[in-house]
Design a protein around this motif. Structure first.
Motif, PDB file in Angstrom:
ATOM      1  N   VAL A 316       0.842  -1.201   0.000  1.00 44.18           N
ATOM      2  CA  VAL A 316       0.000   0.000   0.000  1.00 44.18           C
ATOM      3  C   VAL A 316       0.875   1.248   0.000  1.00 44.18           C
ATOM      4  N   ARG A 317       1.899   1.240   0.862  1.00 40.70           N
ATOM      5  CA  ARG A 317       2.749   2.421   0.998  1.00 40.70           C
ATOM      6  C   ARG A 317       3.612   2.657  -0.242  1.00 40.70           C
ATOM      7  N   LEU A 318       4.194   1.591  -0.787  1.00 42.26           N
ATOM      8  CA  LEU A 318       5.110   1.734  -1.916  1.00 42.26           C
ATOM      9  C   LEU A 318       4.393   1.866  -3.252  1.00 42.26           C
ATOM     10  N   MET A 319       3.246   1.190  -3.386  1.00 44.63           N
ATOM     11  CA  MET A 319       2.617   1.065  -4.697  1.00 44.63           C
ATOM     12  C   MET A 319       1.257   1.739  -4.796  1.00 44.63           C
ATOM     13  N   GLY A 320       0.704   2.152  -3.688  1.00 44.20           N
ATOM     14  CA  GLY A 320      -0.651   2.698  -3.734  1.00 44.20           C
ATOM     15  C   GLY A 320      -1.669   1.645  -4.113  1.00 44.20           C
ATOM     16  N   ASP A 321      -1.382   0.390  -3.793  1.00 47.67           N
ATOM     17  CA  ASP A 321      -2.267  -0.733  -4.131  1.00 47.67           C
ATOM     18  C   ASP A 321      -3.448  -0.738  -3.156  1.00 47.67           C
ATOM     19  N   LYS A 322      -4.651  -0.576  -3.679  1.00 46.18           N
ATOM     20  CA  LYS A 322      -5.842  -0.502  -2.832  1.00 46.18           C
ATOM     21  C   LYS A 322      -6.302  -1.878  -2.337  1.00 46.18           C
ATOM     22  N   SER A 323      -5.863  -2.928  -3.031  1.00 46.71           N
ATOM     23  CA  SER A 323      -6.229  -4.294  -2.611  1.00 46.71           C
ATOM     24  C   SER A 323      -4.977  -5.166  -2.651  1.00 46.71           C
ATOM     25  N   PRO A 324      -4.042  -4.940  -1.751  1.00 40.31           N
ATOM     26  CA  PRO A 324      -2.736  -5.617  -1.839  1.00 40.31           C
ATOM     27  C   PRO A 324      -2.818  -7.134  -1.694  1.00 40.31           C
ATOM     28  N   GLU A 325      -3.859  -7.630  -1.039  1.00 39.57           N
ATOM     29  CA  GLU A 325      -3.963  -9.074  -0.822  1.00 39.57           C
ATOM     30  C   GLU A 325      -4.140  -9.846  -2.128  1.00 39.57           C
ATOM     31  N   VAL A 326      -4.706  -9.197  -3.148  1.00 41.84           N
ATOM     32  CA  VAL A 326      -4.948  -9.901  -4.417  1.00 41.84           C
ATOM     33  C   VAL A 326      -3.631 -10.375  -5.020  1.00 41.84           C
ATOM     34  N   ALA A 327      -2.680  -9.471  -5.155  1.00 41.08           N
ATOM     35  CA  ALA A 327      -1.393  -9.836  -5.738  1.00 41.08           C
ATOM     36  C   ALA A 327      -0.654 -10.840  -4.861  1.00 41.08           C
ATOM     37  N   ILE A 328      -0.661 -10.601  -3.561  1.00 39.62           N
ATOM     38  CA  ILE A 328       0.070 -11.482  -2.650  1.00 39.62           C
ATOM     39  C   ILE A 328      -0.504 -12.900  -2.676  1.00 39.62           C
ATOM     40  N   LYS A 329      -1.834 -13.003  -2.672  1.00 37.18           N
ATOM     41  CA  LYS A 329      -2.477 -14.322  -2.657  1.00 37.18           C
ATOM     42  C   LYS A 329      -2.502 -14.989  -4.038  1.00 37.18           C
ATOM     43  N   SER A 330      -2.075 -14.264  -5.064  1.00 35.90           N
ATOM     44  CA  SER A 330      -2.090 -14.849  -6.414  1.00 35.90           C
ATOM     45  C   SER A 330      -1.015 -15.910  -6.589  1.00 35.90           C
ATOM     46  N   LEU A 331       0.058 -15.849  -5.792  1.00 37.17           N
ATOM     47  CA  LEU A 331       1.175 -16.776  -5.999  1.00 37.17           C
ATOM     48  C   LEU A 331       0.775 -18.239  -5.812  1.00 37.17           C
ATOM     49  N   PRO A 332       0.121 -18.613  -4.725  1.00 35.04           N
ATOM     50  CA  PRO A 332      -0.312 -20.018  -4.625  1.00 35.04           C
ATOM     51  C   PRO A 332      -1.354 -20.394  -5.677  1.00 35.04           C
ATOM     52  N   LEU A 333      -2.173 -19.430  -6.095  1.00 37.93           N
ATOM     53  CA  LEU A 333      -3.159 -19.711  -7.146  1.00 37.93           C
ATOM     54  C   LEU A 333      -2.464 -20.003  -8.470  1.00 37.93           C
ATOM     55  N   LEU A 334      -1.417 -19.258  -8.769  1.00 38.89           N
ATOM     56  CA  LEU A 334      -0.658 -19.486  -9.997  1.00 38.89           C
ATOM     57  C   LEU A 334       0.030 -20.844  -9.965  1.00 38.89           C
ATOM     58  N   ARG A 335       0.548 -21.196  -8.801  1.00 38.48           N
ATOM     59  CA  ARG A 335       1.197 -22.508  -8.665  1.00 38.48           C
ATOM     60  C   ARG A 335       0.195 -23.617  -8.940  1.00 38.48           C
ATOM     61  N   ARG A 336      -1.003 -23.508  -8.369  1.00 41.51           N
ATOM     62  CA  ARG A 336      -2.017 -24.551  -8.584  1.00 41.51           C
ATOM     63  C   ARG A 336      -2.478 -24.592 -10.037  1.00 41.51           C
ATOM     64  N   ALA A 337      -2.494 -23.429 -10.688  1.00 43.99           N
ATOM     65  CA  ALA A 337      -2.925 -23.376 -12.091  1.00 43.99           C
ATOM     66  C   ALA A 337      -1.816 -23.806 -13.052  1.00 43.99           C
ATOM     67  N   GLY A 338      -0.616 -23.990 -12.537  1.00 43.43           N
ATOM     68  CA  GLY A 338       0.499 -24.401 -13.395  1.00 43.43           C
ATOM     69  C   GLY A 338       1.031 -23.284 -14.272  1.00 43.43           C
ATOM     70  N   ILE A 339       0.822 -22.032 -13.864  1.00 50.69           N
ATOM     71  CA  ILE A 339       1.323 -20.881 -14.628  1.00 50.69           C
ATOM     72  C   ILE A 339       2.675 -20.476 -14.055  1.00 50.69           C
ATOM     73  N   VAL A 340       3.688 -20.495 -14.883  1.00 45.88           N
ATOM     74  CA  VAL A 340       5.039 -20.151 -14.446  1.00 45.88           C
ATOM     75  C   VAL A 340       5.144 -18.639 -14.283  1.00 45.88           C
ATOM     76  N   TYR A 341       5.825 -18.224 -13.211  1.00 50.94           N
ATOM     77  CA  TYR A 341       5.942 -16.787 -12.967  1.00 50.94           C
ATOM     78  C   TYR A 341       7.271 -16.465 -12.290  1.00 50.94           C
ATOM     79  N   ASP A 342       7.747 -15.243 -12.507  1.00 56.67           N
ATOM     80  CA  ASP A 342       8.865 -14.656 -11.769  1.00 56.67           C
ATOM     81  C   ASP A 342       8.306 -13.501 -10.945  1.00 56.67           C
ATOM     82  N   ILE A 343       9.049 -13.081  -9.942  1.00 62.94           N
ATOM     83  CA  ILE A 343       8.662 -11.853  -9.250  1.00 62.94           C
ATOM     84  C   ILE A 343       9.807 -10.848  -9.315  1.00 62.94           C
ATOM     85  N   VAL A 344       9.433  -9.587  -9.265  1.00 59.40           N
ATOM     86  CA  VAL A 344      10.391  -8.482  -9.258  1.00 59.40           C
ATOM     87  C   VAL A 344      10.240  -7.738  -7.939  1.00 59.40           C
TER      88      VAL A 344
END
Length: 661
Positions: A316-344
């Motif tokens: 929220v502080r760094l990005m002005g993200d109004k719903s920060p939990e969406v991005a954070i909780k997306s990682l296990p969802l991506l793993r279950r969906a088999g979508i390969v991802y990197d993070i920055v």
């Protein structure tokens, strides 16, 4: 504007498109009318000289296969007088007017961009206006469009156009047959998504758009989502991965493509055109369960997620993200969906250094628990347009982040890279360009082969490995091959070990379409020693001349090492001086050589001549700052030939690839 581009192109494009489309997007460009007095053609001589200067920005004359430097002209009716093309003591007026107008700060510009994206009232009026494409943007990838504008502008200084006896006031032009503007292209699907990545739902403290100089050719006209979709659909008609051809590209702003109203339509159309890997950059905010379920249909697909922090409050502080939990909780969802991802992660020093480093560690471990393929730690940077004052102690913060990242490599099995990679190597390695492994992608062939972080390749198959680019090239060939296994040799703590690489043993998060080196992660690309063959040729052609070789502060020590190790250069070392132009254009703490612009080189050379009280006989510059489009242009759209024109010193370019890491 109808411009024939050669018989080779004609054969290529006619196969792609013969029919015209009633609903094709119109590429139109304004004829600039805010010229200075020096930028006006006041005579026929001015017209001819301007036209010759314009064409010399898009072509180089040759005689017998050799390039010919042209600095003047004679008129056929007066061969006794030579007219100079450009006064060396005066900047090109066209370059000044086109590329160096900076009337507002980049912070204001970035704010205006985001404001424009949210003003629905303006969006409603967009379709009622005559929208022009950005001429500055076109200058990078298709400078013949700028050439046409310059030619028309200079002609209109001396003549008026008529129709039926009435003067016609012309303020722009449009491209006629788009098939004539098709060119060879790698056809990366991500390029198509770039045209809809025009809006952002975050406001990152460190967003590079906030610190981007106004004269960088990033600007695109504000368009409605429907108009942007119209442009992308037109571009997709000419998008041909089979023929490796496409319309000339444009440099995008690089915001969030997934929030565009037509994102799903564009992604569907791209997949109809190609089965190649689609790589998408996102801030993570749109990665809901519904979106991830949609994305899983487009394999092979890879996400680069600007996570930055796994702590909601910090996002929220760094990005002005109004719903920060969406991005954070997306990682296990991506793993279950088999979508390969990197993070920055950009470790931004906004409060205490300890908090920043602790958050870096927590975010890396969280991503590791969810099978991230790779973590990229981007050292924090800012330009003078972002802040005129120093925001933090550059050396202290960069060294601290680098030290913490190296510590995390010991603790966490996830491969972690630092960008720019050359910084870590310059700071900590005496011997550079080594084929050292800093990590492996989990479940990759390299991971299962038993190679470890810190191993150094000495042999791949029967090939003796001497440097990092060589190892990367061989592993890349293996990645694309049909081989099942190959022996390798590595040096581990002064002991040579023989290992076997099974190319068929792999699973998620490794992907053969995404990984390019069988899962081996190196510090960076390194420097190809073959580039110095061009330098050797230049030296042999200019024996006993003083050569000024320009590079960046990050590459200098590596370049010195390679030159000192090569037998040829020993006898000529006294004739070569390596110089490092500062990044004055961007300023701040920007130090990447590929971000240097033409004016940076000009200013450095002039200062060098003044301080050294002598001119070098030749200046040698790597081509990487001018590689963005293949037309020899820097990020402002200015051609590198202006360096020689303004300094009066011959300039040679060493062809090399840009170092993106």
């Amino acid at each position: 504007m109808d411009l024939f581009k050669g018989s080779e192109d004609k054969t290529l494009v006619r196969e792609i498109q013969k029919d015209s489309f009633d609903d094709e997007y119109i590429f139109r460009y304004r004829i600039e009318d805010n010229k200075s007095e020096d930028d006006t053609c006041n005579s026929r001589l001015d017209l001819i000289r301007t036209h010759l200067r314009n064409i010399l920005d898009v072509m180089i004359p040759c005689s017998g296969g050799s390039e010919v430097r042209i600095d003047g002209l004679k008129l056929m009716n007066d061969r006794s007088h030579v007219h100079q093309l450009c006064d060396q003591n005066e900047k090109r007026s066209d370059s000044t007017s086109t590329h160096h107008r900076e009337n507002n700060t980049s912070k204001e510009r970035a704010t205006n961009v985001q404001a424009d994206n949210t003003k629905t009232a303006e969006a409603k009026n967009i379709d009622q206006e005559c929208k022009f494409q950005s001429l500055k943007n076109a200058t990078l990838y298709e400078p013949t469009i700028e050439y046409i504008e310059r030619q028309l502008r200079s002609l209109l200084d001396l003549v008026d156009l008529e129709k039926s006896g009435e003067i016609v006031k012309v303020d722009g032009f449009r491209l006629k047959d788009l098939s004539q503007w098709v060119e060879e292209s790698p056809c990366d699907p991500a390029d198509m998504l770039g045209y809809i990545a025009t809006r952002c739902n975050c406001n990152c403290t460190f967003c590079y758009n906030k610190g981007c100089p106004p004269s960088v050719a990033l600007d695109r006209p504000a368009m409605s989502p429907d108009e942007e979709f119209s442009e992308v659909r037109t571009r997709l008609r000419y998008f041909s991965p089979e023929k490796r051809s496409n319309l000339f590209p444009g440099l995008g702003i690089g915001f969030e493509a997934l929030i565009h109203p037509h994102f799903k339509d564009v992604l569907n159309e791209i997949r109809k055109k190609t089965d190649r890997l689609i790589r998408i950059s996102t801030n993570g905010t749109p990665l809901t369960e519904e979106m991830i379920d949609f994305l899983r249909r487009f394999h092979p697909l890879h996400l680069d997620i600007a996570l930055h922090s796994s702590l909601p409050a910090r996002r929220v502080r760094l990005m002005g993200d109004k719903s920060p939990e969406v991005a954070i909780k997306s990682l296990p969802l991506l793993r279950r969906a088999g979508i390969v991802y990197d993070i920055v992660i950009v470790p931004w020093h906004d409060e205490s250094l300890e908090e920043m480093l602790d958050d870096l560690e927590q975010t890396v471990f969280y991503a590791g628990e969810n099978d991230v393929r790779l973590v990229q730690v981007s050292l924090p940077g800012y330009s003078k347009y972002f802040s005129e004052r120093e925001l933090f102690d550059h050396d202290f913060v960069w060294e601290a982040v680098t030290g913490k990242t190296r510590e995390l490599r010991e603790k966490c099995p996830v491969p972690i890279v630092i960008r720019p990679a050359m910084y870590e190597e310059t700071l900590l390695y005496d011997q550079k360009n080594m084929p050292e492994i800093i990590g492996t992608v989990h479940n990759s062939p390299a991971f299962h082969s038993g190679v470890q972080r810190g191993d150094v390749f000495t042999k791949i198959g029967s090939n003796i490995i001497k440097n990092r680019p060589q190892a990367r090239d061989l592993l890349s060939i293996l990645q694309r091959s049909e081989m099942e296994s190959i022996p390798m040799e590595v040096l581990r703590k002064n002991r040579k070990l023989e290992l076997s690489l099974n190319l068929n043993r792999h699973s998620y998060p490794y992907s053969k379409e995404i990984d390019t080196h069988v899962g081996v992660i190196f510090m960076g690309t390194g420097l190809r020693t073959g580039y110095l063959e061009s330098l050797q040729r230049i030296i042999e052609q200019n024996r006993n001349q003083k050569i000024l070789l320009l590079t960046s502060v990050l590459v200098k020590s590596l370049l010195e090492q390679i030159i000192n190790e090569a037998p040829f250069f020993g006898q000529w070392c006294d004739h070569i001086e390596i110089g490092v132009p500062p990044n004055r254009f961007f300023g701040g703490n920007i130090c990447m050589g590929d971000l240097l612009v033409v004016q940076d080189f000009i200013d450095y050379i002039k200062d060098y001549v003044t301080s050294a009280d002598r001119k070098p006989d030749l200046v040698v510059i790597p081509s990487s700052p001018f590689n963005i489009s293949g037309w020899g242009r820097d990020l402002t759209g200015r051609v590198y030939l202006d360096i020689e024109r303004e300094t009066g010193i011959p300039v040679e370019i060493i062809e090399c690839q840009a170092i993106y890491d």
